[in-house]
Design an enzyme around this catalytic site. Structure first.
Site, PDB file in Angstrom:
ATOM      1  N   TYR A   1      23.173  31.068  75.954  1.00  0.00           N
ATOM      2  CA  TYR A   1      22.676  30.171  76.551  1.00  0.00           C
ATOM      3  C   TYR A   1      23.241  29.216  77.272  1.00  0.00           C
ATOM      4  CZ  TYR A   1      18.359  31.882  74.166  1.00  0.00           C
ATOM      5  OH  TYR A   1      17.455  32.963  73.803  1.00  0.00           O
ATOM      6  N   LEU A   2      24.351  28.968  76.924  1.00  0.00           N
ATOM      7  CA  LEU A   2      25.234  27.828  77.594  1.00  0.00           C
ATOM      8  C   LEU A   2      26.096  28.313  78.807  1.00  0.00           C
ATOM      9  CD1 LEU A   2      26.445  26.412  74.154  1.00  0.00           C
ATOM     10  CD2 LEU A   2      24.269  25.839  75.592  1.00  0.00           C
TER      11      LEU A   2
END
Length: 764
Positions: free
Chosen positions: A722-723
């Site tokens: 997600y990052l």
DNA sequence: CTTATCACTTAGAATCTGATAT
DNA sequence: ATATCAGATTCTAAGTGATAAG
């Protein structure tokens, strides 16, 4: 955007909830009863939930240690609603959560966070800065990738060589040269070339991407590695039925060993597991065996189990040489089957071994747990490769199910699994070009959302007032997805899987409304099992309009009815697609996770922190995201012990420190008295010692803090999925933190593109 | 529409490995 | 040298979402 949500704090709680929200499921009603009782007892242990919120939004996260244990509340699941309904009636009202089993399963622990709402309700506003971000990155926009990348590349090339230290001594040679298209036939040469280039690292991100939907132009590989054949038990290892030894035919014996290997696992105590196992096991028995073995409880697998334990023990005791031999054999297999050639480059395959047979381990309350996962043979495998490649050959005497040449997909081989009937694939490693490009693209899409999220927020807020129920539901669901980072929530087939939900599939029983709670108004309490049966528990104040809408959606519904009865993921995604090209529900998670990391890093930054302190700050920022996304893990079994060890070290260090200080003091006194050079030097030496010990102590303390805060939070999932890695890379550059402190080797390989291209001023 | 199929991402647990402590 | 442990790696289940089929 940026400003807005600072995501706030999470509240973490876990807890128990006593709501009746989950009802019991049912499926196996038979067992249910007992379960209940158990549950109740377990309840006692319950959990406390602590919640907390932290007023200051900023830092918050850290502290939360989610402690909760939470319970599982009952199972939820029911297959059909109707069923659910019935049950419900019967079930006692408040059941509480129980606990859970340790091990396994129950997975429900739960914190959960919210992004903090903007203070005003006007909420989401844009922050001024955002725009700038857009400029640089190549791919930034939508259609992004393709074209732009290209250009970018050139410039970068120039610079690139610099950094990468180690390896890159040169990357040039071929790679630059090959523009991909040409070559395909020379595979032979390619092969070798590939080898070396791998050492040199191919920078695929500096090349152009295909625009025609094809995923590759050339693909060659050796096919998968099959599970080793079953080796019969030695005769002295017996299986007993009803106290008497019994020799099983090989197929039945093999299945029995699967069960024996899991004997210490909680799975084998579950009724569903046992029942499914027994049923499938019988299918492998001869008719005599079948007629004799009628009760699983009379089966004694303990010798088998002991045998396997002994084996693994023996494996551990193997001499160095033997171990080395194994290692080499593994390496050989890896070299031979672990790579493929795709478009002139040698790439690592993610999973080249076929899944071995065994008993299905579903997560949560899975109706199929314990079923036999059958052995996969070459006849089950579909091979995908280039027509003009050297095709993989099936093991002697066997054939592939099919050989195809489809370059519109990325997989090298596939088979259909027998538990759910789904297809499994053999694909490339995350460090491969094909996965990396997609990953990069995912973040670019999220960045495009950043640019228009204000508009979308304004719109869905407006839609809360729509006359149409479907629009209101859609708008409220989207609000949850945006604010709470909930998953989309596709529908699932009942009875085929554990009963879990996401946003669109929430049921009435999963939320509770509190017009007033403590000092807050319009509080919504969420309590449901999400992906992997991880519990999501959260109480958040919402805007009045949302609250009123929820009340409306709940009218005249049963607990097991859908909260959003006029909505599903397909409707929602269709709507999102109209708002922004490429937008789907999951993009919000990516966006919110990444923007949260960026904000947190800014807030937690502290220029004079030591390196460990900086890393701690990074981990805290990462943790904020993990809490937002509800990424939990079971506290490691050795957690308590390991904390204790660390504490011991801290204590020791503390003693050391006071001793060192004492010495320093003595040295000073000495110096004062004598004033000679020698004593002066001693003072210096002692002073240094004290300083060094202080640093070490600090480092240990930081480590302890970090570990404690991480007890049940898993940072890896968000870091990996997600990052936007460019945020992390830029942060490392900015604060001179070596990238290795943040990413391990695998992660650096996966994010090589980001590490190579990101400048310190990168803005998500 | 509704359902099924397929491809691919995301997920936590299990297992392995190698560094460190004993 | 051996045991322990923590982090890395592997494994595979469980999601998402596009698209085809009914």
């Amino acid at each position: 955007m940026s400003g807005d949500h600072a995501h706030g704090n999470p509240q973490v709680h876990s807890g128990a909830k006593g709501s009746d929200a989950h009802k019991h499921k049912d499926k196996h009603k038979e067992h249910r009863h007992k379960d209940h009782k158990k549950d109740k007892e377990r309840d006692k242990l319950k959990h406390s939930n602590s919640e907390h919120k932290d007023p200051s939004e900023k830092k918050h996260l850290d502290k939360e240690k989610l402690k909760h244990s939470n319970g599982s509340s009952d199972k939820h699941r029911e297959k059909h609603k109707e069923k659910r309904r019935e049950e419900k009636i019967k079930s006692p009202p408040l059941e509480k959560p129980k606990k859970e089993k340790e091990n396994g399963y129950v997975r429900e622990r739960s914190p959960a966070a919210v992004k903090s709402e903007p203070e005003d309700d006007s909420g989401f506003h844009a922050s001024p800065k955002q725009d700038k971000a857009s400029k640089r990155e190549h791919g930034a926009d939508g259609s992004e990738h393709k074209s732009k990348k290209v250009k970018a590349e050139h410039e970068k090339k120039a610079k690139k060589r610099k950094h990468e230290d180690e390896e890159d001594e040169d990357d040039e040679d071929d790679e630059d040269i090959k523009p991909k298209n040409k070559t395909k036939d020379k595979k032979a040469t390619d092969g070798k070339k590939a080898k070396k280039e791998e050492e040199e690292k191919w920078k695929w991100w500096e090349e152009e991407r295909a625009t025609d939907g094809s995923k590759w132009r050339f693909l060659e590989h050796k096919g998968p590695v099959f599970a080793p054949p079953y080796e019969a038990m030695p005769d002295k290892v017996k299986f007993y039925y009803d106290g008497k030894p019994m020799k099983l035919n090989a197929p039945a014996e093999e299945v029995a060993t699967f069960f024996a290997k899991m004997l210490d696992h909680e799975y084998t105590t579950k009724d569903i597991f046992r029942k499914n196992f027994f049923k499938d096991w019988k299918k492998e028995m001869t008719s005599e065996e079948k007629s004799k073995l009628t009760d699983l409880n009379k089966c004694n697998f303990s010798e088998m189990s002991e045998y396997f334990k002994a084996q693994s023990e023996a494996r551990k005791q193997m001499s160095k040489g033997e171990k080395q031999k194994n290692r080499e054999e593994n390496e050989r297999l890896l070299q031979e089957y672990g790579f493929c050639i795709m478009d002139n480059h040698k790439e690592r395959i993610g999973n080249f071994r076929i899944e071995p047979p065994g008993l299905f381990r579903g997560r949560g309350d899975h109706p199929k747990m314990g079923m036999l996962k059958r052995r996969i043979r070459p006849e089950d495998i579909i091979i995908n490769c280039s027509k003009d490649s050297k095709h993989p050959k099936p093991p002697p005497g066997t054939k592939w199910k099919e050989l195809r040449h489809d370059n519109k997909v990325t997989w090298l081989a596939s088979w259909t699994e027998n538990i759910q009937g789904s297809i499994k694939y053999i694909m490339l490693n995350p460090s491969s070009r094909i996965k990396g490009e997609k990953d990069w693209q995912k973040y670019e899409t999220a960045r495009r959302l950043k640019k228009c999220v204000d508009r979308l927020r304004t719109q869905y807020r407006d839609d809360w007032k729509s006359k149409e129920m479907r629009i209101r539901q859609r708008a409220v669901a989207l609000y949850f997805i945006d604010k709470l980072a909930l998953r989309a929530g596709n529908e699932k087939e009942e009875g085929e899987t554990a009963d879990t939900v996401g946003c669109c599939s929430l049921r009435v029983e999963h939320i509770k409304l509190y017009p007033k709670m403590d000092d807050q108004e319009y509080v919504v309490e969420f309590d449901f099992l999400g992906k992997d049966s991880i519990r999501y528990y959260n109480k958040i104040p919402v805007e009045k309009r949302v609250f009123k809408n929820l009340q409306l959606f709940l009218e005249n519904k049963q607990p097991d009815d859908d909260l959003f009865d006029r909505l599903n993921t397909s409707i929602l995604n269709k709507h999102l697609q109209e708002l922004m090209d490429g937008l789907t529900a999951k993009v919000f998670r990516t966006y919110n996770a990444s923007i949260t990391l960026q904000q947190q890093l800014k807030e937690l930054a502290c220029p004079d922190d030591s390196l460990p302190a900086k890393v701690l700050s990074y981990n805290r920022a990462n943790r904020a995201v993990a809490i937002l996304c509800n990424h939990q893990r079971a506290p490691p079994k050795t957690f308590e012990k390991s904390m204790q060890n660390l504490q011991t070290k801290i204590d020791e260090k503390q003693n050391q420190l006071s001793a060192a200080r004492k010495q320093l003091k003595a040295a000073k006194a000495e110096h004062k008295a004598s004033h000679d050079d020698k004593s002066k030097k001693t003072v210096e030496v002692k002073r240094k010692a004290v300083q060094r010990i202080e640093e070490q102590l600090m480092k240990l303390q930081v480590q302890a803090t970090d570990r404690e805060e991480n007890k049940q939070i898993a940072l890896g999932t968000s870091k990996l999925n997600y990052l936007d890695p460019r945020i992390s890379v830029a942060w490392c550059k900015k604060w001179a933190v070596p990238i290795e402190k943040i990413y391990n080797k695998t992660q650096r390989e996966k994010f090589a593109w980001a590490i190579d291209m990101t400048e310190e001023d990168y803005e998500f």
